[in-house]
Each structure stands twice: as structure tokens, then as C-alpha cells.
Design an enzyme around this catalytic site. Structure first.
Site, PDB file in Angstrom:
ATOM      1  N   LYS A  89     104.154  32.287  -1.221  1.00  0.00           N
ATOM      2  CA  LYS A  89     103.316  33.060  -0.722  1.00  0.00           C
ATOM      3  C   LYS A  89     103.740  34.384  -1.183  1.00  0.00           C
ATOM      4  CE  LYS A  89      99.267  30.603   0.509  1.00  0.00           C
ATOM      5  NZ  LYS A  89      97.953  30.679   0.195  1.00  0.00           N
ATOM      6  N   SER A 126      97.010  31.531   7.409  1.00  0.00           N
ATOM      7  CA  SER A 126      97.267  30.502   8.490  1.00  0.00           C
ATOM      8  C   SER A 126      98.667  30.203   8.761  1.00  0.00           C
ATOM      9  CB  SER A 126      97.052  28.775   8.244  1.00  0.00           C
ATOM     10  OG  SER A 126      97.090  28.638   7.254  1.00  0.00           O
ATOM     11  N   GLU A 140      94.336  17.859  -2.638  1.00  0.00           N
ATOM     12  CA  GLU A 140      94.220  18.095  -1.513  1.00  0.00           C
ATOM     13  C   GLU A 140      94.137  17.195   0.051  1.00  0.00           C
ATOM     14  OE1 GLU A 140      90.268  19.303  -2.429  1.00  0.00           O
ATOM     15  OE2 GLU A 140      90.243  20.870  -1.774  1.00  0.00           O
ATOM     16  N   GLY A 166      90.645  17.157   3.978  1.00  0.00           N
ATOM     17  CA  GLY A 166      90.057  19.228   3.358  1.00  0.00           C
ATOM     18  C   GLY A 166      89.534  18.651   1.808  1.00  0.00           C
TER      19      GLY A 166
END
Lengths: 332, 332
Positions: free
Chosen positions: B55, B80, B211, B215
Site C-alpha cells: 500500500k 481497514s 478473493e 468476499g
């Protein structure tokens, strides 16, 4: 005349034998660790070595120098764990049988891994003993004599020492000048090889050994000027539960190691948690010894460039989980 | 005309901005994993990226393109966890305030790390919300409007997507030809950027998304041909608890991703244990998604050269210890 068991040429020759066989492990950095210690720390990640520890270097270097006759009969080793796996893997790579004498209470992961390495090699087996009551060296020497196997001890052998030294050689050649090098001490195989390599490349480097508090035989030996034997130390650093330095390793330590420090099991646990949380590395208790000395303040190396050997990463996951889950010391 | 939000030039420009700032993370190999899958697996270790996850790439790429006026007022992000840390760290490096909107039940380690990154940056704070009842986007947009902050969403932004793509660019440039690339899918920021980079360098590569079973909104969206919204999924893969792909990411996924697979939480735990035991790496549950697909047999890639992104390593140690200690699925 060189009074020491190995010289730099031996480490260099070992490096040539290991080229393309051992991993050239990465050197890790941590801004957090540097900020906390005021030093520049270079962690040599031998937890990422083949079979998970530096021990592969020495074992392979020794076995690759067997004569054809020795190779045909095979190798015997006694070890609390990582040396066992190292010998078993090296024997498989060099296509020879291996018999490994291991303590009954060795970490399950190390026992399983040793057997896994032996699985495809006929004539190979694990022999268990009670380390608090039996003498592994006596058992090992008896079986070796009976079966004509060549015994490779875990640390007190020039080929083993020279092989381990390649870890420091790679580190120094990758990062350049270092003021200090921190290395864990069990029987002294790793630190003696590393000291020979490091002091040859960087004569002014301070090589510092680190032992568990409960097993400071080398520290005592240096103070006394002769090899001191202790009882099997009770520490979570199972790779450093040795009772004495070796006849070959101790003179090298005397000649080239500046001093030996100790750290507690609680400091090892804190350091294990640091590596998991910050560097995302699984490092076994013994593998944390050198790092714990600087991270937990047993030595002040402010302003220095410091090499730190993370010697291995083999730890039972269930036990590792306990270490991560609590900061309290587990008694064993 | 390029109908997609980003092209290869955007990823290349991001790589130039990130040079010397982001880590060029290592590519890990495992003989065991290769033997088990029959493939050659190349694990891109973004768990070793700054702040512990990919990230950082997208966040820094976005913030480094702020105008002086934007930079002065600062950035707002909702996340999150890992995006929060990525924004907080990037903001500090670029000397601007950051306001982070985080769920109350975010992992404690991620919350603490975010606050640590903000500590020296005046005007910075964390705002908590209830992710099962409140809409983080609404909260974020309101605060951003009130304080004149620039909102950087966790995935649905071209600069974020382009930044994430540099992970695949580095991987492909290091290892050469790959037949397939496995990437975890939350909102699609990572896989969209990576697909653009990988398909440009290797037009024949198969980019495969993974995934959590609970989800699988992107899998559903691809089948339906439009973005499907789901309830907040209950999975240990907290970085993939997204409810829908983004407006920018989904068209890229439709155009460039071959298919999306799913894995169970139990398979994630097995994979986490594998990385700890064999590669000595701490990988968070979300970070195991891509690897679990091939290691646990959700896809057969025998004979292929396969890139696998390990997206991050940020996990509460207490929770991680639970995962290592048991092979049973923890309900959450």
C-alpha cells in the site's frame, strides 16, 4: 606458522565449494532498529539459508571434502537440531547415507525435517538419546566406529568452522566497512569462522560474541584463559545449549574475538517479537542472540556500522506462537 | 483512446517517483513449494515493503503529486488498516498533515502504527467508526470537505492504482518471463495496477485474481459484467473485506484479468503456517490469498512460471500466534 585451526584461505575455499549450492542470504535493514540503537545495523538473514540456518554452510563444506570411500560409507553427526538437518541435507545432495544422533527433546520440527531430508537416502537414520543423562559424543563415536561412518561434529572441526565463516564473508563483501560484528556463540563454530573472515577483510573490526545468560561458558573460558565446562544450560536458545567451546574453536575465539556478552531468555523473546512485527522474519531463539545484545542494550554501539548474524529460523510453530503471544518468560 | 483509468506510462512514472523511497522488495523462492505445485513460483515479498505492505507504493505515488496548496492542507484517508499506515507514513515523508478514518475493530497493530507515523506531524489524527453500521466514505468525505483535505481512497484512484502496479513491474523486470501472475483482490487497486504493468511487459501472461470465499464480489462482478455490491464479508483476510470493486479498478480487471478464484480462511491459515515454517516469513492473512490459491490447489499451474504477490505482513502478533498454533479455523 599459523597456530589456529583455519585461516582465511580455508574460508575462501569453502565459499567456492558453496557457490551455487548455499543461498547467498539477504542483508536486512530496519529504520526502527537503527533509530533505537543509534547504530547502522546490517542483519545477515541466515534464517533464510537452506534448511533454515547457517549450519548448512559448514556441513556441506565438510561433506564435499570426503574421499570416495568416506562418501560411500556415509556420515554421522550428533546435534541438538540444525546441524542434524544440515548434515542430512548435505548428505542427500552429495548422495551419501547419514546417521544423526539427536536428543529426544529436540524441537519436533527439527526432528521431522531431518527425517524428511533422509527419506530418499538408503542407509540413513535418526538415533535418539537423553541429553540430560547420556553423552552424545560417546554414542556418536561408538556408532561411527561400528559402521565405518565419518563423524562430523557440530562445531569443532576445521571444515565446519571454515564453512560457517562464509556467512561473514558474504556480509562484509556486500556491505563494506563494519566497525563491529555480533555473532551468537554455542560451541564457537560460527563465530570462529566469521571472525577469521571478518578480521582478514577488516582488521579493525570488533568481533563480539553473544551467549545466553544461563550458558556463558565461553565468556567464562575467555576470563579464565582456558576452556570451561558447564552443565547443560537451561535456555530457550536450544542451539546454544553447549557445555564448552571446542579445542579448535576456542583458540580462534581467544585470538580474534574482542569479548563475549550475554542476554536473557526474556530479551530473546522480545527480540523474536521485534523481528516478527517489524521485519516480518521468523527467527529462532538462538538466532536472536546477536541481535538481542544490541537491540536490548547489552552493548552500546552508537554511531557504528554493525553486522549482526541472524543464525537461523527453525522453531516449532506451536512454541513460536507461545513466544509471540506473551512477553513473559516461558520456563522450560 | 484508452478507456482505462491508467496505462503503462502511469506505472512507469510511479516507479520513477518511488525510486529510492519504496523498498525494492526481494523475490523469494521455495523448493518445497515448487515441488508441491509442479510450478516455478516467484514470491514478491511486499510484506517487507515500508510499513509492511504494498500500500505504501500507491499512497506515496498519490501524495507526491499533490499541489503545494493540497500539501499544505493535508490528506484524508479511510482504510481497514494498511492504507491508513501507508498514507500516514507518506504524509510524514512529504511533510503534510494526515487524517485517517479507521474502523474501531481494525487490528491494534495497524492502529498503533498509524498513530506512530502521525506522531511528529502536527494536524494529524485518527478518527474511528463502526464498520458494520457506519459508511466510512460518507464520514471521510464530510471531514475532508470541512477541513479542505484531499481524500485519497484506498484503491479507486488512478494514482493509487499506478503506484501498486510497480510491484508487478519490479517482479517481471527481475525474473523475466512469467506465464501467470497471482494477485489478491480487495477493491482491485493492486491487481489493476499489476495487470497493466504485467500485460504490457508480457502480453501473454495470465493475470489471476484471488478473493476470500466469503468476499467474492469481484468474481461475481466479472460473471455479471457489472460491479456487484456485497455485505461486509466475514473473513480473516481483513484487507479484502471490501464490498465492491471500484469504478476505476473494475474496467481494468474486466479488460486484463483472466479470472478470479477464491480460497477459504482455513486455506489462508495453512498458507500462513507454510510461510512461517518454510520461508521464515510473516505474511498477514490477506497477504496469503494469492499464494494459497496455488499452494492449496485452487488452481493447477503445473509446468508454469508463476509470479505470486505476498501483499503484506501486518498482523497483530497475538492473533498471528493463534493462527500458528492451530490449523482449525478461528471464527471472528
Amino acid at each position: 606458522m599459523n597456530p589456529l585451526a583455519i585461516g582465511f584461505a580455508d574460508v575462501e575455499a569453502a565459499a567456492a565449494r558453496l557457490a551455487g549450492v548455499a543461498h547467498r542470504t539477504p542483508v536486512l535493514r530496519s529504520r526502527t532498529a537503527d533509530a533505537r540503537t543509534g547504530a547502522q545495523l546490517f542483519f545477515k538473514a541466515e534464517n533464510q539459508q537452506r534448511m533454515g540456518a547457517f549450519k548448512f554452510r559448514g556441513a556441506y563444506n565438510a561433506l564435499s571434502q570426503f574421499t570416495p570411500a568416506q562418501r560411500q560409507r556415509g556420515v554421522l553427526a550428533f546435534s541438538s537440531g540444525n546441524h542434524a538437518q544440515a548434515i542430512a541435507l548435505s548428505a542427500r545432495l552429495l548422495d551419501m547415507p547419514s546417521v544423526i544422533v539427536m536428543p529426544q527433546d529436540a524441537p519436533a520440527a527439527k526432528l521431522a525435517a531431518t527425517r524428511e531430508y533422509q527419506a530418499e537416502q538408503p542407509g540413513s537414520e535418526v538415533v535418539l538419546y537423553d541429553r540430560y543423562r547420556e553423552d552424545r559424543e560417546a554414542i556418536g563415536r561408538r556408532i561411527a566406529a561400528e559402521r565405518g561412518l565419518t563423524l562430523i561434529p557440530p562445531y569443532d572441526h576445521p571444515h565446519v568452522m571454515a564453512g560457517q565463516g562464509t556467512a561473514a564473508l558474504e556480509l562484509v563483501d556486500e556491505v563494506g566497512t563494519l566497525d563491529a560484528l555480533l555473532v551468537c556463540v554455542g560451541g564457537g563454530g560460527l563465530i570462529s569462522g566469521c571472525a577469521v573472515a571478518a578480521k582478514h577483510r577488516l582488521p579493525d573490526i570488533q568481533v563480539i560474541g553473544v551467549e545466553p545468560e544461563a550458558g556463558n561458558d565461553t565468556q567464562q573460558s575467555l576470563a579464565r584463559g582456558e576452556i570451561v565446562h558447564i552443565d547443560v544450560p537451561q535456555t530457550i536458545a536450544d542451539g546454544a545449549q553447549t557445555q564448552a567451546s571446542g579445542q579448535h574453536t576456542f583458540p580462534v575465539i581467544q585470538a580474534l574475538v574482542a569479548r563475549v556478552l550475554t542476554v536473557s531468555d526474556a530479551q530473546l523473546i522480545t527480540t523474536m517479537r521485534f523481528f516478527a512485527e517489524r521485519l516480518k522474519q521468523v527467527v529462532e531463539p538462538t538466532g536472536c542472540l546477536a541481535a538481542a545484545a544490541v537491540l536490548e542494550g547489552a552493548v552500546d554501539l552508537r554511531g557504528q556500522r554493525v553486522g549482526v548474524i541472524l543464525s537461523g529460523g527453525n522453531v516449532d510453530l506451536a512454541r513460536y506462537a507461545q513466544f509471540l503471544h506473551t512477553t513473559h518468560l516461558e520456563t522450560r
